[in-house]
Structures are given as structure tokens and as C-alpha cells.
Design a protein around this motif. Structure first.
Motif, PDB file in Angstrom:
ATOM      1  N   GLU A 159     -46.450  -6.608  77.687  1.00  0.00           N
ATOM      2  CA  GLU A 159     -46.935  -7.646  76.777  1.00  0.00           C
ATOM      3  C   GLU A 159     -45.922  -7.814  75.647  1.00  0.00           C
ATOM      4  OE1 GLU A 159     -50.385  -8.140  73.318  1.00  0.00           O
ATOM      5  OE2 GLU A 159     -50.641  -6.641  74.906  1.00  0.00           O
ATOM      6  N   VAL A 166     -44.712  -8.260  72.021  1.00  0.00           N
ATOM      7  CA  VAL A 166     -45.258  -7.991  70.694  1.00  0.00           C
ATOM      8  C   VAL A 166     -44.153  -8.154  69.654  1.00  0.00           C
ATOM      9  CG1 VAL A 166     -47.099  -6.454  71.471  1.00  0.00           C
ATOM     10  CG2 VAL A 166     -44.844  -5.504  70.977  1.00  0.00           C
ATOM     11  N   HIS A 220     -50.770  -0.336  68.520  1.00  0.00           N
ATOM     12  CA  HIS A 220     -51.448   0.113  69.730  1.00  0.00           C
ATOM     13  C   HIS A 220     -52.641   1.012  69.403  1.00  0.00           C
ATOM     14  CE1 HIS A 220     -52.061   1.437  73.831  1.00  0.00           C
ATOM     15  NE2 HIS A 220     -52.035   2.682  73.409  1.00  0.00           N
ATOM     16  N   TYR A 227     -45.699  -2.589  76.376  1.00  0.00           N
ATOM     17  CA  TYR A 227     -45.248  -3.624  75.451  1.00  0.00           C
ATOM     18  C   TYR A 227     -43.718  -3.774  75.537  1.00  0.00           C
ATOM     19  CZ  TYR A 227     -49.744  -2.354  73.295  1.00  0.00           C
ATOM     20  OH  TYR A 227     -51.060  -2.064  73.073  1.00  0.00           O
ATOM     21  N   TYR A 231     -40.402  -5.937  73.235  1.00  0.00           N
ATOM     22  CA  TYR A 231     -40.092  -6.619  71.982  1.00  0.00           C
ATOM     23  C   TYR A 231     -38.591  -6.818  71.871  1.00  0.00           C
ATOM     24  CZ  TYR A 231     -39.419  -1.673  71.013  1.00  0.00           C
ATOM     25  OH  TYR A 231     -39.046  -0.359  71.099  1.00  0.00           O
TER      26      TYR A 231
END
Length: 361
Positions: free
Chosen positions: A27, A29, A76, A86, A88
């Protein structure tokens, strides 16, 4: 160090790397550029001030983001700590030593994996970075901070001495000085000896000033007296710690050597079991354990919050450059930032500018 790639090229490379991590199920972030300084100072002490840019914000002292891991862990754990992954990309800021030809601001791309079986997660994370970096033919190095911490916890000495050694595992010179003093190889500081020999340590001390009152000082002196009365750590145990710190082998051979050391140092047995499971998981992921160099002391001076598996990728013919990538396991950090709750966690970071620079050489 060569000319730094154009920022547009660096951003394009960061986007390419980030896309690969997102394809692995991560994901996307983000994290604020200004981070509360108090949290980082609590974690790392005042040492971090030498490497971070600090300023005053409306709610107190803040730092320009020195990395992403701490704010990602905070996010988190605030979400509840359920299994997640995650990715980034963004700028980080680090002060450089005087004269160092390295940027103080650069892009960082990272991947963090929370939850799951630790051995399988370690292998998955490492394999992901291994695939990304394979075209650069990097020098790979692995280690496990958890083996050394297990050895320290197993020493036959006081909890206070173990705690002091554990605090300085990431400061090799200070760790060595403490170990030698606890083993009786070096004398305590003269000022400490004089203090403990004084009939009245407070004679001529004058009025109380500062944050510590007399009771605090008395408690500290009592702790120093208790430490001075402790028997020395045995030469046998020091030799075993030294053998561990000197361990540099291929991972399969290193595991065999650790089993040998565990005969006389049983405290490292569970950590050796962990390494064995990780190597099996790496083998299942297509990475032969015998191809991975292992150093028991790897990461001690550069990876402060890692407490288990550690890895780095660097260029063998460019010792002037920092690593292309570093990473590892940091379960203890989740416990600290989760206020007692913990989550298995492993991750790593890449520096796009270095990949571009090496590709152009």
C-alpha cells in the motif's frame, strides 16, 4: 563521487522502483517531512542530533524527516498492527560530516512488511530487494543483530551490565570499552575510582543545581558501588563474544559455526534456530544460502533500530559510495512505538540516485 543525477531522473527512477514494490502488494503511504524530535531522541538519544536537521515548530522541536521507518511504524501501530505491507518514496535529510561529498537531501524508496512468519517475511523482503538490484551486480552482505543480543543476555553478569552492553551494541567502540572494563582488562575511569574511595562524596559539592537532586546522585553512586563489587565477566565468555564478532562466513558455514559456539554459549541457540529457518525460507525463494556472505557484526554501526536479520547491497568497486540498499528486522521498534503492543516487522530502503550513478559509470 561522480556528478549527482538530475532531480527529474532521480524522481523517475524512484517512481519505477516504487511501482515494483506496489506490484508486490504494498500500500502506498506518505509521511510528514517535519517529524517530532522528541520521539527520535527517545529512541536514539542525543546522538541523532549530529545527523539530523532540527528546528522549532508550533508544538515544539521538530526534525526534517531522517527516514520513513519510524513514522510508518507509528502509523501502522495506530491502525492496530494487523498484517500489512507498505511502500513509499520521498526526500530524507541527513547531515554529512564536514567535507563529505554526499548530499544532505536525497530520495529514498522503501518497502515495509508487517506480520506473518518472521523467517518467511525476512526471505520475501530480501528476495524482493535482491531481484531489484540484481542488474547492478552488487556485493551482498547479511547478518543478524539478534545473535549478538542473545549472547549478551546470556552472560553471567548483572542485569545492569547486560543493559549497558545492549544499549551500546550499535556503538562498537563503546561496547568494546565496556566489555573490557567488565572483564577487568582495563581499569575504571580514575574519576570514578576517586569518587568511590571518598569518605564523603559530597564534601565541597556546594548547593544543588541542575535537574538532579541529591537523592538522584546518591542513587547513582550506589549503582556505581554495586557495579564495582561485581565479579569480572570470565575470560572464557569474552573469548566467545569475540569469536562471535569475528564470524565471517558463507551463511551455511556460519550456521554450522554458530551451532559449535552454542555448545559453550547456549543462549544463542534460539537465535541460531531463527537463522536456520530463514536460510530454509531463502532457499525456497530461490536464493542459495551458500551464496550469501554472513557477518555476525554486520549492521552494528549503521542500522540502529534493527534487532534481527540485517542486509545491505553495495558496489564492490565503489567503496566511496554508501550502500545502494539496507534493511532488516525491527520487531522491538514496533513494541516501543506501539506502547507495548508489537508486530513482526521487516523492511528496507533504496537510494535511486545511487542506482542511476552506478548505471552511468
Amino acid at each position: 563521487m561522480g556528478m549527482r543525477p538530475a532531480r527529474s531522473a532521480e524522481r523517475a527512477e524512484a517512481a519505477r522502483l516504487l511501482s515494483g514494490f506496489l506490484s508486490a502488494g504494498a500500500e502506498l503511504v506518505e509521511a510528514d517531512i517535519l517529524q517530532p524530535a522528541e520521539i527520535l531522541l527517545d529512541l536514539y538519544g542525543e546522538d541523532i542530533r549530529a545527523r539530523a536537521f532540527t528546528t522549532q515548530g508550533p508544538e515544539g522541536e521538530v526534525m526534517l524527516r531522517p527516514d520513513f521507518t519510524v513514522p510508518v511504524v507509528q502509523m501502522h501501530m495506530a491502525r492496530g498492527g494487523a498484517p500489512a505491507r507498505y511502500a513509499y518514496a520521498g526526500e530524507v535529510f541527513r547531515r554529512q560530516a564536514g567535507g563529505a561529498d554526499r548530499p544532505s537531501e536525497y530520495l529514498q524508496v522503501g518497502f515495509e512488511l508487517f506480520g506473518g512468519d518472521p523467517a518467511a517475511s525476512d526471505a520475501e523482503c530480501f528476495a524482493l530487494f535482491h531481484r531489484v538490484l540484481a542488474p547492478h551486480a552488487p556485493r551482498v552482505l547479511t547478518g543478524d543483530i539478534g545473535i549478538l543480543t542473545a549472547a549478551v543476555r546470556g552472560l553471567h553478569t548483572s542485569d545492569a551490565r547486560k543493559s549497558a552492553l545492549l544499549r551500546h551494541i550499535w556503538r562498537p567502540r563503546r561496547f568494546r570499552a565496556l566489555l573490557d572494563r567488565y572483564a577487568g582488562k582495563t581499569p575504571p575511569p580514575p574519576a570514578r575510582t576517586a569518587l568511590l574511595q571518598a569518605r564523603d562524596p559530597f564534601a565541597g559539592a556546594g548547593p544543588e543545581i541542575g535537574l538532579r537532586d541529591r537523592a538522584d546522585v546518591e542513587a547513582r553512586i550506589a549503582a556505581l558501588r554495586a557495579d564495582a563489587a561485581e565479579p569480572h565477566i570470565s575470560s572464557t565468555e569474552v573469548a566467545l563474544i569475540d569469536d562471535l564478532l569475528d564470524l565471517r562466513e558463507g551463511s551455511s558455514c556460519a550456521l554450522g559455526r554458530l551451532w559449535d559456539l552454542a555448545v559453550d554459549m547456549p543462549a544463542i541457540g534460539p537465535a541460531a534456530d531463527t537463522l536456520s529457518r530463514r536460510l530454509d525460507a531463502l532457499d525456497a525463494a530461490g536464493i542459495a544460502p551458500e551464496s550469501l556472505p554472513f557477518e555476525a557484526s554486520h549492521g552494528r554501526s549503521t542500522m540502529e533500530y534493527y534487532d534481527g536479520f540485517v542486509f545491505s547491497f553495495s558496489l564492490p568497486d565503489r567503496p566511496d559510495l554508501p550502500p545502494l540498499s539496507t534493511g532488516g528486522r525491527y520487531d522491538a521498534l514496533t513494541r516501543v512505538l506501539g506502547q507495548g503492543r508489537a508486530s513482526p516487522a521487516v523492511g528496507g530502503v533504496l537510494r535511486p540516485a545511487l542506482l542511476l550513478e552506478t548505471a552511468s559509470c
